[in-house]
Design a protein around this motif. Structure first.
Motif: not given
Length: 261
Positions: A92-104, A118-124
Motif C-alpha cells: 500500500g505505498f503511495q505512488a510517489l513513494d514507489l517512484v522514489l524507489m527508482g530515484a534512490s 524527491q525532486n527527480r521522482a516528482l519530475a518523472a
C-alpha cells in the motif's frame, strides 16, 4: 556508437538446460527492441539474465561496452531500469513513494533519499502526466495508472535503458494507448527500450528491431521491417498469419482465416 546493450551468442536458462540460445543483439540509445513469442519460450528468463539476476549459461552480455559480470549492482542500475508486468500492492505505498524507489536506486545500502531524489521522482511523474497520483495509494490505482507509475519509477532511475515485461498486458484500449505514447516519449528522449509483447501490430508501430522466439529458439532477429513477416510470425505462433497494410502504411497482422477478402 557504442551500443547500450549488446549480447554475443548468448544462451540463457537453468541447470536443466538452455531455453534460448545463440542470441546476438544490439540496442542503441533511442531504439526500441520488441521481443515476441508464446508463453514459455524464455522471454522472462532472457530479461532476468540481462538484468544480472540470472547468470547466463554462455556467451556475453555487454552494458555500454562492459561485461555485466564485471559491474557492481549500482552500475547495472545506472544502465538498466525494469518495468515488471504487474505491481505488488500488498504494502500500500503511495505512488510517489514507489517512484522514489527508482530515484534512490543508485544510493548506498543504508543511504536515505533526500531532496534531489524527491525532486527527480516528482519530475518523472510530471513528465508522464501523473503528478496528481503522487499521494494516492497504489492499492487504489487502476491497472493503467499502476503501469504509468511503474514507468515513472523507471524514468526516475535515470538509467540509459529500460526493460519492460509486457507493459500493456491486461490494459484496456485507452490505457494501452497512454502507455505506448509514454514509451514513444521515452524513446524520443534517447532512452533505449527492450520490451516483450504479444502484439505484432504494436511491435510494428513502435519498434526499431524485433526478436521472435519460438519453441525451438530464435526464429527471426533484426529490423522490424524484415523480422516481422507473415512467415516468421506464423512459425512462432503456429498459425497462418497474413499481413495487411492499413491507411497511412500501418502494418496489421491477423489470422489468415480472419483476414479480409
Amino acid at each position: 556508437m557504442t551500443p547500450l546493450l549488446e549480447t554475443r551468442h548468448l544462451s540463457v536458462g537453468y541447470r536443466s538446460g538452455a531455453v534460448l540460445s545463440d542470441i546476438s543483439l544490439s540496442l542503441c540509445a533511442g531504439q526500441v527492441l520488441c521481443l515476441l513469442g508464446p508463453n514459455g519460450t524464455g522471454k522472462t528468463t532472457l530479461f532476468r539474465s540481462l538484468l544480472g539476476i540470472l547468470p547466463a549459461l554462455s556467451g556475453e552480455i555487454l552494458l555500454e561496452g562492459r561485461p555485466i559480470g564485471a559491474l557492481r549492482r549500482r552500475e547495472v542500475a545506472a544502465c538498466f531500469a525494469h518495468v515488471p508486468q504487474s505491481l505488488d500492492t500488498r504494502f500500500g505505498f503511495q505512488a510517489l513513494d514507489l517512484v522514489l524507489m527508482g530515484a534512490s536506486a543508485r544510493l548506498g545500502l543504508l543511504a536515505q533519499p533526500g531532496k534531489p531524489e524527491q525532486n527527480r521522482a516528482l519530475a518523472a511523474m510530471e513528465e508522464l502526466g501523473i503528478a496528481d497520483l503522487a499521494p494516492v495509494s497504489v492499492c487504489a490505482l487502476s491497472g493503467g495508472q499502476r503501469q504509468m507509475v511503474l514507468l515513472a519509477r523507471a524514468l526516475a532511475q535515470n538509467a540509459s535503458a529500460i526493460i519492460m515485461d509486457e507493459p500493456t498486458a491486461s490494459l484496456d484500449f485507452a490505457n494501452r494507448h497512454r502507455v505506448l505514447q509514454a514509451i514513444l516519449r521515452l524513446k524520443a528522449k534517447g532512452i533505449a527500450i527492450l520490451l516483450s509483447t504479444h502484439d505484432p501490430d504494436q511491435a510494428a508501430m513502435i519498434g526499431d528491431q524485433a526478436l521472435l522466439a519460438g519453441k525451438g529458439g530464435v526464429v527471426a532477429n533484426g529490423p522490424v521491417a524484415t523480422a516481422l513477416s507473415e512467415a516468421s510470425l506464423s512459425a512462432v505462433y503456429g498459425i497462418a498469419l497474413r499481413e495487411e497494410r492499413l491507411s497511412g502504411g500501418a502494418r496489421h497482422f491477423r489470422a489468415a482465416q480472419l483476414a479480409r477478402r
